[in-house]
Design a protein around this motif. Sequence first.
Motif, short mmCIF file in Angstrom:
data_model
loop_
_atom_site.label_atom_id
_atom_site.label_comp_id
_atom_site.label_asym_id
_atom_site.label_seq_id
_atom_site.Cartn_x
_atom_site.Cartn_y
_atom_site.Cartn_z
N VAL B 179 0.83 -1.19 0.00
CA VAL B 179 0.00 0.00 0.00
C VAL B 179 0.88 1.26 0.00
CG1 VAL B 179 -1.57 1.36 1.45
CG2 VAL B 179 -2.06 -1.06 1.02
N ALA B 180 1.89 1.24 0.85
CA ALA B 180 2.77 2.41 0.96
C ALA B 180 3.52 2.66 -0.35
CB ALA B 180 3.75 2.22 2.11
N ARG B 181 3.98 1.58 -1.00
CA ARG B 181 4.70 1.73 -2.28
C ARG B 181 3.79 2.39 -3.32
NH1 ARG B 181 7.87 0.48 0.60
NH2 ARG B 181 7.91 2.74 0.53
N ARG B 182 2.51 1.95 -3.31
CA ARG B 182 1.58 2.49 -4.31
C ARG B 182 1.33 3.98 -4.06
NH1 ARG B 182 0.66 4.03 -8.06
NH2 ARG B 182 -1.08 3.86 -9.54
N VAL B 183 1.16 4.32 -2.80
CA VAL B 183 0.92 5.73 -2.45
C VAL B 183 2.15 6.57 -2.80
CG1 VAL B 183 0.55 7.34 -0.54
CG2 VAL B 183 -0.78 5.21 -0.65
N GLU B 184 3.30 6.04 -2.48
CA GLU B 184 4.54 6.75 -2.77
C GLU B 184 4.70 6.99 -4.28
OE1 GLU B 184 8.24 4.62 -1.89
OE2 GLU B 184 8.80 6.35 -0.65
N ALA B 185 4.37 5.94 -5.06
CA ALA B 185 4.46 6.08 -6.51
C ALA B 185 3.53 7.18 -7.01
CB ALA B 185 4.12 4.75 -7.19
N MET B 186 2.36 7.28 -6.38
CA MET B 186 1.42 8.32 -6.82
C MET B 186 1.94 9.72 -6.50
SD MET B 186 -2.39 6.93 -6.24
CE MET B 186 -2.98 8.26 -7.26
N THR B 187 2.64 9.82 -5.39
CA THR B 187 3.19 11.14 -5.07
C THR B 187 4.26 11.54 -6.09
OG1 THR B 187 4.90 10.25 -3.60
CG2 THR B 187 2.81 10.88 -2.59
N GLU B 188 4.97 10.52 -6.58
CA GLU B 188 6.05 10.81 -7.53
C GLU B 188 5.52 10.98 -8.96
OE1 GLU B 188 8.60 7.54 -6.69
OE2 GLU B 188 9.21 8.39 -4.75
N GLU B 189 4.59 10.06 -9.36
CA GLU B 189 4.15 10.07 -10.75
C GLU B 189 3.03 11.08 -11.00
OE1 GLU B 189 3.06 6.01 -11.40
OE2 GLU B 189 5.03 5.31 -10.70
N HIS B 190 2.17 11.24 -10.01
CA HIS B 190 0.99 12.09 -10.23
C HIS B 190 0.95 13.28 -9.29
CE1 HIS B 190 -0.75 9.28 -13.06
NE2 HIS B 190 -0.42 8.30 -12.23
N ASP B 191 2.04 13.48 -8.56
CA ASP B 191 2.12 14.67 -7.72
C ASP B 191 1.04 14.70 -6.65
OD1 ASP B 191 4.13 16.42 -7.67
OD2 ASP B 191 3.11 18.01 -8.81
N LEU B 192 0.63 13.49 -6.22
CA LEU B 192 -0.38 13.42 -5.16
C LEU B 192 0.17 14.01 -3.86
CD1 LEU B 192 -3.15 12.13 -4.14
CD2 LEU B 192 -1.75 10.17 -3.44
N GLY B 193 -0.65 14.82 -3.21
CA GLY B 193 -0.31 15.28 -1.87
C GLY B 193 -0.98 14.37 -0.85
#
Lengths: 467, 265
Positions: B179-193
């Motif tokens: 779960v954490a990897r997926r969230v982290e990827a979103m912060t990097e790829e999609h600029d999720l805050g």
Amino acid sequence: MAASDIDLGKYKLGWSDTEADYVYKPKKGINTDVVKDISHHKSEPEWMTKFRLNALARFERKPMLEWFARNMPDIDFDDIYYYIKPIDKQVSDWDMLPEDMKHTYERLGIPEAERKFLAGVTAQYESEVVYHKNREDLEALGVLFTDMDSALRDYPEIVQQHFGTVIPPGDNKFAALNSAVWSGGSFIYVPPGVHVDMPLQAYFRINAENAGQFERTLIIADEGASVHYVEGCSAPVYSSDSLHSAVVELIAKPGARIRYTTIQNWSPNVYNLVTKRARAEAEATVEWIDGNLGSKLTMKYPAVVLTGPKAHGEVLSVAYAGPGQHQDAGAKMTHVAPETTSIIDSKSISKDGGRTTYRGLVRVEDGAYGVKSHVRCDALILDEESRSDTYPYMEIEEQDARVGHEATVSKVGDDQLFYLMSRGLDEQQATAMIVNGFIEPITKTLPMEYAVELSRLIELNMEGAVG
Amino acid sequence: MSRLEISGLRAAVDGFEILRGVDLEVESGQVHVVMGPNGSGKSTLSHVVMGRGDYTVTGGSVRLDGEELLGLPTWQRAVRGLFLAMQYPVAVPGVPVGEVVAAAARARGVDPAATLDRIGTEATRLEVRDEFLARGVNDEFSGGEQKRMETLQLAVLEPRIAVLDEIDSGLDVDALSDVARRVEAMTEEHDLGVLAITHYARLLDELRPDRIHVLMAGRIVASGGPELAQQLEATGYEGLAADLGIEEMALRRPVAADPFAEPGF
């Protein structure tokens, strides 16, 4: 898909075509002359005239059951038309229908549905079946699918042998009334070993104010045969109450299988009192799938009498009660033979002061050993004004019967709404989604078009109340 | 670039104030973690930000890219790009995740078909088995399955800012890592805050936040970088409270007053 093109708006179905062109319109009320008149008008054999008159005598003798009377204090049997014939002759070609009727049916989406995948259409408009088409390959299989009046004329032996054998005229006051004045309805006979793989369909509507509709349906699946019959109903809005009192008899001979699917959407002033019963012989299966919307009051308890060993019966039902509506629905399973099994799964939804009642009976008779039955009834109440009651009855005369019962009453939870709204759905969408999920165990058993229609109808009913 | 600004936020249940002036700012691509002991008001913070009706906002503001969210219904906050992954996602029997996501896509004016296609991809990525896609969402799911499903919806809906309420509770080590990897990827790829709320420090090892905030008795009492986590690790909440001269870590009030509080509150 085509189903979404069907116009199902709640009050969009509430139009009323002109009554000017009706060919025959007797007086209100019921008596021996009216009944003889109906029978004469239809050129029926003598046995049917006698059957009707005998039923009328029973109707007049039978008192209203106390709880029926309590549920409909204002019914006036003298203020109802018992027979109205809209056109002179039956037509088998769509184009031959009068323009306003065609318009009516087009709004109901019948031609569309027919084109999609339905095997044959019998549409009932008022008391006579006016449009009927039978698919040629069904005929080639020896499947008889016609309206009840034609069946009486064309297949007198099969009709006389079975008519009124599952629900005799004396069964209850409304079965007696139907037996006296019945008109229209569907007749199906499936020969031994024949499997009808597409659903057979009919639509029913009531259109004249105070026109009672007393259709009579008889379906016989001979040994090892199978058939799925689908019936959709909608009625326009009236200024005064209207009575619908049908009788539906199903006979599943040994090893046969019948599924009967109904979605009824009556306008909010209709009394809908239907007697539905099936006989399931050895190793036969009968399934009633029943969606009840609209009407002022519906009282309907589809029944299966399991007369042969290893027969199986099911009733799956959904009821929705909106403002001023009472859905009193349920099921009856009578286990007469050993090792018979049954399932009752009932879902009800009440909103804006609507009331739902589950009323069911599982009876295991002496000598019916090894019976299994499971009853589940779930009620969803959408607000504080609405109400739901459950009356499950069990009469068990064999010790080894395994009868289970589960009942739940729930409210749409704030946490469920919040969850869906946090994904971007507004409150109405979220509520509709929860309700559709609640009835999903039933809708998944329906043909796709009907599943969509049922969901749409419930959503429209819910919206209508919100506005 | 998006920015969630929470300033001076106060909220009460039944007249009892739980949030007593919370200030936080999360920008696109950042990961902020709010930590706090039981009863500090963590779950209340996530619910109030998303607009749950059971709370009365008594002050402050919550702005997304300058637009005030307080006063908007929950679904409009979602449509504007806010997402809440819930601590206890509720079951909706008979409604599979595809239906939820398709409806959510329509609400955002996005093509539901394209959104549905992405469910398959995300399910593979998050190791969500087909049976959980077919079943009613969260219906008889384990804690881990629930959190994977929340993360799947987060990934498919691509919000601008996600609030993760105790995303680590009920997860085993492997699931937490997925779960954490997926969230982290979103912060990097999609600029999720990300605004992640947790009780436990182990989430910090997985999410590697930019900022850590400590919530006690309805207020942020400390903010800092990874060194704050180390300090907490060493002293615990009580030690930190003592260092800061705080007497009251949790809010004392009847359990019944907040039905959404974590168990043990």
